[in-house]
Write a protein that holds these residues in place. Structure first.
Motif, mmCIF file in Angstrom:
data_model
loop_
_atom_site.group_PDB
_atom_site.id
_atom_site.type_symbol
_atom_site.label_atom_id
_atom_site.label_comp_id
_atom_site.label_asym_id
_atom_site.label_seq_id
_atom_site.Cartn_x
_atom_site.Cartn_y
_atom_site.Cartn_z
ATOM 1 N N VAL A 1 -1.043 2.396 -2.180
ATOM 2 C CA VAL A 1 0.054 3.359 -2.253
ATOM 3 C C VAL A 1 -0.017 4.152 -3.557
ATOM 4 N N ALA A 2 -0.320 3.486 -4.654
ATOM 5 C CA ALA A 2 -0.461 4.185 -5.935
ATOM 6 C C ALA A 2 -1.626 5.176 -5.882
ATOM 7 N N ARG B 1 9.976 -1.508 3.091
ATOM 8 C CA ARG B 1 11.208 -2.286 2.912
ATOM 9 C C ARG B 1 11.920 -2.496 4.245
ATOM 10 N N ARG C 1 -0.640 8.289 -3.968
ATOM 11 C CA ARG C 1 0.154 9.221 -4.764
ATOM 12 C C ARG C 1 -0.740 10.058 -5.683
ATOM 13 N N GLY D 1 7.823 8.680 -4.972
ATOM 14 C CA GLY D 1 7.253 8.436 -3.656
ATOM 15 C C GLY D 1 7.005 9.717 -2.892
ATOM 16 N N ARG E 1 5.827 -2.602 2.785
ATOM 17 C CA ARG E 1 5.657 -1.294 2.143
ATOM 18 C C ARG E 1 6.903 -0.431 2.306
ATOM 19 N N SER F 1 -0.904 -1.915 0.724
ATOM 20 C CA SER F 1 -0.794 -2.609 -0.554
ATOM 21 C C SER F 1 -0.319 -1.678 -1.658
ATOM 22 N N ASP F 2 0.203 -2.261 -2.731
ATOM 23 C CA ASP F 2 0.669 -1.467 -3.870
ATOM 24 C C ASP F 2 -0.468 -0.631 -4.454
ATOM 25 N N ARG F 3 -1.651 -1.199 -4.501
ATOM 26 C CA ARG F 3 -2.803 -0.476 -5.055
ATOM 27 C C ARG F 3 -3.095 0.779 -4.231
#
Length: 364
Positions: A264-265, A74, A268, A194, A72, A260-262
């Motif tokens: 984090v989205a 990097r 936001r 972000g 997440r 996870s990307d889900r």
């Protein structure tokens, strides 16, 4: 340039650093004292946490969660340390860095960092940010020879979000810079993809430790899960002061999903919604006579100054509302209160109760 205050563990003029918002909550009270979102977990998070209960016979395995958190931000997995909430990380830092010669805590902010340092025998200096300055960080006020600096961003209780560039000025060889980003996922800025002003992905700043919490947005305060991001040598040093298996299997499951990307989205989107709800609260508070709002609120809570706030808080309790007292935060005092951002209908009801409490208090 600096305004610091030095004290020892036995100093009688210390604040009640162990007081936290949950102490304000009671049966039947609407909770504005604790900065944890109240919405239920989505099924895609709740189901993996529940499923993890079938594996409790085995000792917790952090591998998958560490990989997810590292990805997440990097980072390499050697730059991640999972903890039982961000609060545990403060204790670990205080113990691991016992050799720090001049630790400094920037206030007002969450009191647990200083409490942990004191409990470990450190002599602490405070840099007090001022209301006149909007409670904004000025890196020049931190002593040059401080080898351990702790600052919150966004800062609890003022809700002020410091520029990342200003915090980065504090990093230097020979110093450990701890940035508490427990509420970073609650911040939002239009046009920024972000988290604005987060340092979580910065690997170029020497001695930088970023602390994160996963309990605020996702209503997981009872599960205790957070983490530290830092250079590998610092992570190894901190890990040596953790107990075995510090994070439970359900908490690890939550950490994996939240990275996870889900998730984090979704964070936001929640932060954007929160920004609108915060703006509603700030506008409503600004129309209450006698209230001054601390700085420019950017997180999941707002701090206000109000004459007689210590009495108003008690009046609010009689009306069924719990807010956080401000006199336990170094740099504030009895005329300060902190309240969590809630939905607009809750805010409207609170403002009505607040106006009534102020009128009643003035009449007594």
């Amino acid at each position: 340039m600096r305004a610091t205050s030095r004290f020892r563990h036995a100093d009688p003029m210390t604040y009640d650093l162990g007081h936290h918002g949950d102490s304000e909550v009671g049966a039947g009270l609407i909770d504005l004292a604790v900065n944890v979102r109240r919405a239920p977990m989505p099924r895609w998070l709740a189901d993996p946490v529940a499923a993890s209960l079938t594996g409790l016979a085995a000792y917790p395995d952090q591998g998958e969660a560490i990989e997810a958190v590292a990805a997440r931000h990097r980072r390499d997995r050697g730059e991640v340390l999972l903890t039982a909430g961000a609060a545990q990380a403060f204790v670990v830092i205080a113990q691991a860095l016992r050799g720090a010669r001049r630790p400094v805590v920037v206030h007002p902010q969450f009191t647990e960092p200083e409490a942990a340092l004191r409990a470990a025998g450190h002599e602490v200096e405070r840099v007090l940010l001022t209301e006149a300055g909007g409670f904004r960080l000025d890196a020049r006020r931190v002593p040059e020879d401080s080898d351990l600096v702790i600052v919150g961003n966004p800062t609890n209780p003022t809700s002020v979000l410091h520029p990342a560039a200003e915090i980065a000025k504090l990093a230097r060889p020979g110093r450990v810079l701890v940035v508490d980003e427990a509420f970073a996922d609650t911040t939002f800025r239009p046009g920024v993809a972000g988290e604005p002003e987060s340092l979580a992905e910065r690997r170029d700043l020497p001695g930088l430790v970023v602390l994160r919490s996963l309990t605020k947005t996702w209503a997981l305060a009872g599960l205790r899960i957070g983490y530290a991001l830092a250079p590998p040598e610092l992570i190894r040093r901190l890990r040596s002061h953790l107990p075995l298996w510090p994070v439970s299997t359900p908490a690890l499951a939550a950490a994996t999903v939240i990275a996870s990307d889900r998730a984090v989205a979704t964070e936001r989107a929640i932060a954007e919604e929160l920004a609108a709800e915060r703006a509603h609260l700030v506008e409503a508070l600004s129309n209450v006579p006698g209230i001054t709002i601390a700085g420019e609120p950017a997180a999941a809570f707002v701090a206000i100054r109000l004459a007689g706030a210590d009495k108003i808080r008690l009046e609010l309790r009689e009306r069924g509302w719990a807010v956080r007292r401000g006199d336990t935060f170094p740099g504030l005092g009895p005329d300060w209160l902190r309240m969590a951002v809630r939905d607009t209908s809750t805010t409207d009801a609170f403002i009505e109760a607040l106006n009534d409490a102020i009128k009643t208090g003035a009449a007594r």
